[in-house]
Design a protein around this motif. Structure first.
Motif, mmCIF file in Angstrom:
data_model
loop_
_atom_site.group_PDB
_atom_site.id
_atom_site.type_symbol
_atom_site.label_atom_id
_atom_site.label_comp_id
_atom_site.label_asym_id
_atom_site.label_seq_id
_atom_site.Cartn_x
_atom_site.Cartn_y
_atom_site.Cartn_z
ATOM 1 N N ALA A 1 0.853 -1.189 0.000
ATOM 2 C CA ALA A 1 0.000 0.000 0.000
ATOM 3 C C ALA A 1 0.885 1.234 0.000
ATOM 4 O O ALA A 1 1.972 1.229 0.579
ATOM 5 C CB ALA A 1 -0.909 0.010 1.220
ATOM 6 N N THR A 2 0.409 2.284 -0.644
ATOM 7 C CA THR A 2 1.096 3.571 -0.604
ATOM 8 C C THR A 2 0.282 4.503 0.273
ATOM 9 O O THR A 2 -0.903 4.751 0.006
ATOM 10 C CB THR A 2 1.249 4.160 -2.016
ATOM 11 O OG1 THR A 2 2.040 3.261 -2.790
ATOM 12 C CG2 THR A 2 1.938 5.516 -1.967
ATOM 13 N N LEU A 3 0.906 4.990 1.344
ATOM 14 C CA LEU A 3 0.262 5.892 2.282
ATOM 15 C C LEU A 3 0.612 7.325 1.886
ATOM 16 O O LEU A 3 1.755 7.611 1.522
ATOM 17 C CB LEU A 3 0.749 5.604 3.701
ATOM 18 C CG LEU A 3 0.665 4.137 4.153
ATOM 19 C CD1 LEU A 3 1.249 3.988 5.549
ATOM 20 C CD2 LEU A 3 -0.762 3.637 4.103
ATOM 21 N N VAL B 1 -8.342 -1.647 3.681
ATOM 22 C CA VAL B 1 -8.326 -3.098 3.579
ATOM 23 C C VAL B 1 -7.574 -3.457 2.301
ATOM 24 O O VAL B 1 -7.864 -2.915 1.233
ATOM 25 C CB VAL B 1 -9.754 -3.680 3.536
ATOM 26 C CG1 VAL B 1 -9.720 -5.191 3.322
ATOM 27 C CG2 VAL B 1 -10.503 -3.335 4.805
ATOM 28 N N THR B 2 -6.620 -4.362 2.415
ATOM 29 C CA THR B 2 -5.870 -4.792 1.236
ATOM 30 C C THR B 2 -6.733 -5.682 0.354
ATOM 31 O O THR B 2 -7.669 -6.328 0.821
ATOM 32 C CB THR B 2 -4.595 -5.548 1.641
ATOM 33 O OG1 THR B 2 -4.951 -6.616 2.525
ATOM 34 C CG2 THR B 2 -3.593 -4.626 2.319
ATOM 35 N N LEU B 3 -6.404 -5.702 -0.925
ATOM 36 C CA LEU B 3 -7.125 -6.533 -1.883
ATOM 37 C C LEU B 3 -6.793 -8.005 -1.676
ATOM 38 O O LEU B 3 -5.723 -8.350 -1.195
ATOM 39 C CB LEU B 3 -6.761 -6.125 -3.304
ATOM 40 C CG LEU B 3 -7.137 -4.702 -3.706
ATOM 41 C CD1 LEU B 3 -6.628 -4.400 -5.105
ATOM 42 C CD2 LEU B 3 -8.638 -4.506 -3.630
ATOM 43 N N GLY C 1 -6.595 -8.999 2.097
ATOM 44 C CA GLY C 1 -7.904 -8.913 2.719
ATOM 45 C C GLY C 1 -7.860 -8.545 4.189
ATOM 46 O O GLY C 1 -8.764 -8.894 4.944
ATOM 47 N N VAL C 2 -6.820 -7.832 4.602
ATOM 48 C CA VAL C 2 -6.624 -7.480 6.010
ATOM 49 C C VAL C 2 -6.870 -5.987 6.214
ATOM 50 O O VAL C 2 -6.470 -5.164 5.398
ATOM 51 C CB VAL C 2 -5.186 -7.834 6.459
ATOM 52 C CG1 VAL C 2 -4.930 -7.409 7.896
ATOM 53 C CG2 VAL C 2 -4.938 -9.326 6.290
ATOM 54 N N VAL D 1 8.811 13.747 8.732
ATOM 55 C CA VAL D 1 7.517 13.059 8.744
ATOM 56 C C VAL D 1 7.720 11.555 8.562
ATOM 57 O O VAL D 1 8.730 11.111 8.023
ATOM 58 C CB VAL D 1 6.586 13.608 7.639
ATOM 59 C CG1 VAL D 1 6.255 15.069 7.884
ATOM 60 C CG2 VAL D 1 7.199 13.426 6.260
ATOM 61 N N LYS D 2 6.737 10.789 9.019
ATOM 62 C CA LYS D 2 6.730 9.342 8.823
ATOM 63 C C LYS D 2 5.296 8.857 8.982
ATOM 64 O O LYS D 2 4.399 9.632 9.323
ATOM 65 C CB LYS D 2 7.637 8.631 9.826
ATOM 66 C CG LYS D 2 7.109 8.645 11.264
ATOM 67 C CD LYS D 2 7.976 7.807 12.181
ATOM 68 C CE LYS D 2 7.424 7.825 13.608
ATOM 69 N NZ LYS D 2 8.208 6.969 14.502
ATOM 70 N N PHE D 3 5.079 7.560 8.777
ATOM 71 C CA PHE D 3 3.798 6.919 9.034
ATOM 72 C C PHE D 3 4.005 5.803 10.056
ATOM 73 O O PHE D 3 5.027 5.133 10.051
ATOM 74 C CB PHE D 3 3.210 6.304 7.763
ATOM 75 C CG PHE D 3 2.803 7.316 6.740
ATOM 76 C CD1 PHE D 3 1.577 7.959 6.830
ATOM 77 C CD2 PHE D 3 3.643 7.613 5.686
ATOM 78 C CE1 PHE D 3 1.200 8.893 5.876
ATOM 79 C CE2 PHE D 3 3.270 8.543 4.731
ATOM 80 C CZ PHE D 3 2.048 9.192 4.832
ATOM 81 N N GLU D 4 3.009 5.620 10.903
ATOM 82 C CA GLU D 4 2.942 4.465 11.793
ATOM 83 C C GLU D 4 1.766 3.628 11.312
ATOM 84 O O GLU D 4 0.733 4.177 10.922
ATOM 85 C CB GLU D 4 2.719 4.905 13.236
ATOM 86 C CG GLU D 4 3.866 5.721 13.786
ATOM 87 C CD GLU D 4 3.630 6.206 15.201
ATOM 88 O OE1 GLU D 4 4.615 6.478 15.891
ATOM 89 O OE2 GLU D 4 2.454 6.340 15.622
ATOM 90 N N TRP D 5 1.906 2.294 11.334
ATOM 91 C CA TRP D 5 0.849 1.441 10.807
ATOM 92 C C TRP D 5 0.866 0.056 11.428
ATOM 93 O O TRP D 5 1.899 -0.394 11.937
ATOM 94 C CB TRP D 5 0.964 1.324 9.281
ATOM 95 C CG TRP D 5 2.257 0.705 8.822
ATOM 96 C CD1 TRP D 5 3.445 1.337 8.638
ATOM 97 C CD2 TRP D 5 2.489 -0.659 8.528
ATOM 98 N NE1 TRP D 5 4.406 0.449 8.236
ATOM 99 C CE2 TRP D 5 3.841 -0.788 8.154
ATOM 100 C CE3 TRP D 5 1.691 -1.787 8.529
ATOM 101 C CZ2 TRP D 5 4.394 -2.006 7.795
ATOM 102 C CZ3 TRP D 5 2.249 -3.003 8.169
ATOM 103 C CH2 TRP D 5 3.585 -3.097 7.804
ATOM 104 N N ASP D 6 -0.271 -0.618 11.391
ATOM 105 C CA ASP D 6 -0.395 -2.009 11.830
ATOM 106 C C ASP D 6 -1.863 -2.422 11.717
ATOM 107 O O ASP D 6 -2.683 -1.639 11.253
ATOM 108 C CB ASP D 6 0.090 -2.196 13.264
ATOM 109 C CG ASP D 6 0.684 -3.574 13.497
ATOM 110 O OD1 ASP D 6 0.266 -4.545 12.836
ATOM 111 O OD2 ASP D 6 1.576 -3.695 14.345
ATOM 112 N N THR D 7 -2.188 -3.612 12.196
ATOM 113 C CA THR D 7 -3.564 -4.105 12.138
ATOM 114 C C THR D 7 -4.407 -3.577 13.300
ATOM 115 O O THR D 7 -5.606 -3.823 13.343
ATOM 116 C CB THR D 7 -3.596 -5.647 12.135
ATOM 117 O OG1 THR D 7 -2.892 -6.122 13.279
ATOM 118 C CG2 THR D 7 -2.973 -6.199 10.864
ATOM 119 N N THR D 8 -3.797 -2.881 14.246
ATOM 120 C CA THR D 8 -4.521 -2.249 15.356
ATOM 121 C C THR D 8 -4.028 -0.814 15.504
ATOM 122 O O THR D 8 -3.018 -0.424 14.900
ATOM 123 C CB THR D 8 -4.274 -2.980 16.696
ATOM 124 O OG1 THR D 8 -2.919 -2.753 17.114
ATOM 125 C CG2 THR D 8 -4.543 -4.473 16.577
#
Length: 103
Positions: free
Chosen positions: A4-6, A80-82, A56-57, A20-27
């Motif tokens: 994914a591109t944020l 949600v990913t494809l 699909g997550v 700058v940065k991004f933080e990410w995860d499933t929660t």
């Protein structure tokens, strides 16, 4: 595996150049982060591509900005990913970051 591109935009740098940065995860605990990118001022956009995502997550992410006065966090965003293998995922909604001067 998916990717994914944020995308984000620094809306106010507090008068100082920011990283700058991004933080990410499933929660919303955001267990992963992208590397810091430097040299950003008000109005500039930024992006980072993240790899190795499950198909699909649901993922959460937020943009983060910092300068010598402090750090600011953007709102939680999600996607949600494809499920189809080999198709990249692009986030169209920018995670907006407004830098707030640390008190």
């Amino acid at each position: 595996m998916a990717q994914a591109t944020l995308n984000g935009q620094l809306t106010d740098n507090g008068g100082l150049v920011c990283s700058v940065k991004f933080e990410w995860d499933t929660t919303i605990d955001y267990g992963n982060e992208t590397p810091w990118q430097g040299g950003f001022t008000s109005g500039m956009t930024f992006s980072a591509t993240i790899y190795g995502l499950g198909e699909g997550v649901l993922y959460h992410f937020r943009a983060v900005a910092r300068n010598s006065r402090g750090i600011a966090y953007g709102n939680d965003m999600s996607f949600v990913t494809l499920v189809s293998p080999g198709i990249p995922v692009i986030i169209d909604d920018a995670a907006l970051v407004g830098f707030l001067e640390a008190v």
